[in-house]
Design a protein around this motif. Structure first.
Motif, short mmCIF file in Angstrom:
data_model
loop_
_atom_site.label_atom_id
_atom_site.label_comp_id
_atom_site.label_asym_id
_atom_site.label_seq_id
_atom_site.Cartn_x
_atom_site.Cartn_y
_atom_site.Cartn_z
N ASP A 158 28.77 -38.80 7.50
CA ASP A 158 28.16 -40.12 7.36
C ASP A 158 28.88 -41.07 8.31
O ASP A 158 30.07 -40.93 8.59
CB ASP A 158 28.32 -40.64 5.93
CG ASP A 158 27.44 -39.90 4.93
OD1 ASP A 158 26.61 -39.07 5.35
OD2 ASP A 158 27.58 -40.17 3.71
N MET A 165 23.05 -41.88 9.08
CA MET A 165 22.66 -42.13 7.69
C MET A 165 21.17 -41.85 7.49
O MET A 165 20.76 -41.32 6.45
CB MET A 165 23.01 -43.56 7.29
CG MET A 165 24.50 -43.88 7.41
SD MET A 165 25.54 -42.72 6.49
CE MET A 165 25.23 -43.29 4.81
N TRP A 220 22.71 -48.27 2.92
CA TRP A 220 23.24 -47.18 2.11
C TRP A 220 24.42 -47.64 1.25
O TRP A 220 24.64 -47.14 0.16
CB TRP A 220 23.61 -46.01 3.01
CG TRP A 220 22.42 -45.57 3.77
CD1 TRP A 220 21.47 -44.66 3.38
CD2 TRP A 220 21.99 -46.06 5.05
NE1 TRP A 220 20.49 -44.56 4.33
CE2 TRP A 220 20.78 -45.40 5.37
CE3 TRP A 220 22.51 -46.98 5.95
CZ2 TRP A 220 20.09 -45.65 6.55
CZ3 TRP A 220 21.83 -47.23 7.13
CH2 TRP A 220 20.63 -46.56 7.41
N HIS A 275 20.78 -38.17 7.32
CA HIS A 275 21.26 -37.53 6.08
C HIS A 275 20.45 -37.86 4.84
O HIS A 275 20.34 -37.04 3.93
CB HIS A 275 22.71 -37.95 5.82
CG HIS A 275 23.70 -37.25 6.67
ND1 HIS A 275 25.03 -37.58 6.71
CD2 HIS A 275 23.56 -36.22 7.55
CE1 HIS A 275 25.66 -36.79 7.57
NE2 HIS A 275 24.79 -35.96 8.09
N TYR A 276 19.90 -39.10 4.78
CA TYR A 276 19.34 -39.58 3.51
C TYR A 276 17.90 -40.06 3.66
O TYR A 276 17.54 -40.70 4.66
CB TYR A 276 20.19 -40.73 2.96
CG TYR A 276 21.63 -40.36 2.71
CD1 TYR A 276 22.01 -39.67 1.56
CD2 TYR A 276 22.61 -40.68 3.65
CE1 TYR A 276 23.34 -39.33 1.35
CE2 TYR A 276 23.94 -40.33 3.45
CZ TYR A 276 24.30 -39.65 2.29
OH TYR A 276 25.61 -39.30 2.08
#
Length: 641
Positions: free
Chosen positions: A114, A87, A151, A90-91
């Motif tokens: 994810d 996570m 998230w 990715h973010y």
């Protein structure tokens, strides 16, 4: 057999004469056979103990066949999200998709799912109903018990339950993975492997579990954030391999997740053996036509000299993952690896780093830690250095001197960071001199993180006066050496404890310093840190005091904008923040002001920025009769002309 990459296909297995792998390692990273990658270390350690390991890197999680390419392993699957939590990979902290994945060929995003550990394990379970699955790596390690997931903004169960894995090997894993492999190889059912340190397992009954501390039931944690804060501190206080207790987290009346105490630290000899394994020291050649794996650039000419960190910053997960007891490699081991680096065809004479989580930690904080572990409820450096702290850089200095003396080595850098409070705790200033004279190239990055003591206390960082003392001594040392070198501070916005008042205080500090950072780290609530617990619960789990937490995205944007108040794009946010803080005195034409009133200046906000660049403070332009203030950024711009 000659040194080579581990098999990634049936053809590779055939070349080695294998009909079946003992273990298949599934990872969210591309396959990089370098000791900076957990996949490489664990697979090579198993290989050294006689096990056959194949690699499935970044399988297509939407296609069950992608997990079957090496066939059914004899003993089990090993699963990791990679070197980062998927996570975080990715973010950004604003939950926006990142544009590049440094651990994927060509930096392409989207090659892993994810919550990768959970997805991969469930994919394996759909293909192989009864093959043992052992999850590991940073993602599984930090999600081993109930944890806040930023998230989804939820408290999640242990990843062991949602993933359908049989075991979690948490921490660095070299000891536990070999014990797991030996147990499986002896014919033991994976459900009976409940006795290995550094592992987490699930059980329906506590009849055979002994000497444990019972944590609150998961449903209680969901219902009461205060309960979660208390439970988390029990976990935090039991991360030590010597003093840590076995922990049990109930999920209803007939399901329990059991965390065994952490694995014991590796000895120096064991560390040396791990890093002497036959790594290829590069990404798999099949990635070449895709542009290679970007992450290799940062670590190819770096040396990992230690692991663990007794700094124990609140926002750092190292206490949960590597622990607080320093483990270090010998000089001989590091010198041997350094010589290998000099033989690489693209070696330019520069060793980019010699360190670990904290570069200048080379042995445990005190002698007691080697037999009794780190103190459960005391820190080695916070709020002040412990009286038993062994602050001595002599061994590190000796190591750096030996590395500098290697033929073909022009310069040895230190990039993994130093603890400035530990440098000051050393009564000798030999390391500071050595650092400034040989290991800094123009600027040294350090991490004060903030300037407000109220925030620093929540961060587990030393008071601002300590950083100011380091700044003073660093400047004086460079002066004596005749060098013009600068400090670049890492700063964090919106950490728990930081109200708008403290954010303004940080902006004023930067104004006085004459420095605007180009990048600011907004606090990122990653799993299993004290700071994340504060963010979720509103309590400091160490004291159970209520803590102010900026959670509103707009407020976080304002705090971030204050640090970069000179950026014209931040003008409206800065004005709003100053009004909220009751500090409109900082909007005006005085040299102490952060910004000018927009409507009162015919040139608008841009009029405050000098032609020399963003480094100049408001009102410092020569057109106003005052010289442009020398700043870090201005100096570097001039040098680059």
């Amino acid at each position: 057999m000659k040194q080579d990459y581990l098999p990634i296909s049936r053809n590779d297995m055939s070349i080695r004469g294998w009909k079946q792998c003992d273990f298949v390692y599934v990872t969210g990273d591309a396959y990089v056979d370098h000791p900076s990658f957990g996949t490489a270390i664990i697979s090579r350690v198993l290989e050294a103990h006689g096990y056959k390991v194949g690699i499935i890197a970044q399988p297509d999680w939407k296609d069950k066949k992608s997990i079957e390419i090496l066939g059914r392993p004899r003993l089990g699957f090993l699963v990791s999200a990679g070197n980062m939590d998927s996570m975080v990979n990715h973010y950004s902290v604003s939950k926006k998709h990142r544009k590049e994945d440094s651990y994927t060929p060509g930096g392409v995003m989207g090659k892993r799912p994810d919550y990768a550990v959970t997805v991969y394990c469930n994919l394996i379970r759909s293909a192989y109903k009864d093959v043992p699955i052992i999850a590991g790596g940073i993602e599984a390690s930090l999600r081993r018990l109930a944890h806040y997931d930023y998230w989804s903004n939820k408290l999640k169960r242990s990843v062991l339950l949602d993933s359908q894995a049989d075991l979690i090997s948490y921490g660095m894993g070299e000891r536990s993975i070999v014990e797991i492999a030996d147990a499986l190889d002896s014919g033991l059912d994976v459900k009976d492997i409940t006795f290995i340190e550094g592992t987490v397992y699930k059980t329906k009954s506590l009849e055979s579990v002994y000497d444990y501390e019972l944590l609150p039931d998961y449903n209680r944690l969901l219902a009461d954030k205060k309960e979660y804060a208390k439970s988390f501190y029990v976990q935090y206080s039991n991360t030590d391999p010597f003093s840590g207790k076995r922990l049990v987290e109930p999920y209803g009346d007939n399901l329990y997740v059991v965390q065994n105490p952490a694995s014991k630290p590796l000895s120096q000899e064991e560390m040396d053996q791990v890093y002497a394994l036959p790594y290829m020291r590069n990404y798999h050649p099949s990635y070449e036509e895709l542009g290679g794996v970007p992450a290799i650039r940062e670590i190819k000419f770096s040396l990992i000299s230690n692991r663990g960190c007794f700094g124990a910053c609140s926002f750092c997960a190292l206490t949960f993952h590597q622990g607080r007891i320093i483990q270090a490699r010998s000089h001989e081991s590091l010198l041997e690896e350094a010589k290998l680096l000099t033989e690489e065809p693209d070696f330019k004479g520069y060793i980019h780093d010699v360190g670990g989580p904290t570069a200048d930690f080379r042995f445990p904080a005190c002698e007691k830690q080697l037999t009794k572990g780190a103190c459960p409820h005391k820190q080695c450096l916070f709020p002040e250095p412990c009286k038993n702290l062994r602050a001595d850089h002599g061994d590190y200095i000796s190591l750096l001197r030996k590395l500098r003396a290697i033929p073909k080595v022009k310069k040895v850098f230190i990039r993994s960071g130093i603890r400035f409070d530990y440098v000051l705790a050393d009564p000798s200033r030999k390391f500071l001199k050595e650092l400034c004279e040989f290991h800094v190239s123009g600027q040294l990055k350090v991490a004060p993180e903030h300037v407000a003591d109220k925030v620093l206390m929540r961060m587990g960082k030393p008071k601002n006066s300590v950083y100011r003392q380091f700044v003073k001594e660093y400047k004086e040392m460079n002066g004596r050496l005749g060098k013009e070198q600068y400090l670049v501070p890492y700063l964090m916005s919106s950490h728990p404890g930081s109200s708008m008042k403290e954010a303004v205080e940080l902006a004023e500090y930067l104004r006085d310093l004459g420095y605007m950072p180009e990048q600011v780290q907004d606090f990122y609530p990653t799993p299993s840190t004290i700071s994340t617990c504060m963010y979720y619960t509103g309590y400091d789990c160490r004291t159970m005091e209520p803590v102010y937490v900026p959670v509103n995205p707009h407020e976080k944007a304002m705090q971030r904008a204050l640090i970069q108040y000179r950026n014209p794009k931040n003008y409206d946010l800065v004005v709003e923040a100053l009004k909220l803080a009751g500090r409109t005195d900082l909007i005006g034409y005085d040299k102490k002001c952060l910004i000018r009133p927009k409507n009162g200046d015919p040139k608008g906000y841009k009029g405050q920025r000098s032609e020399k660049g963003a480094g100049a403070r408001p009102g410092a332009a020569k057109s106003q009769g005052r010289p442009v203030k020398k700043t870090i950024r201005n100096v570097h711009k001039k040098k680059g002309r």
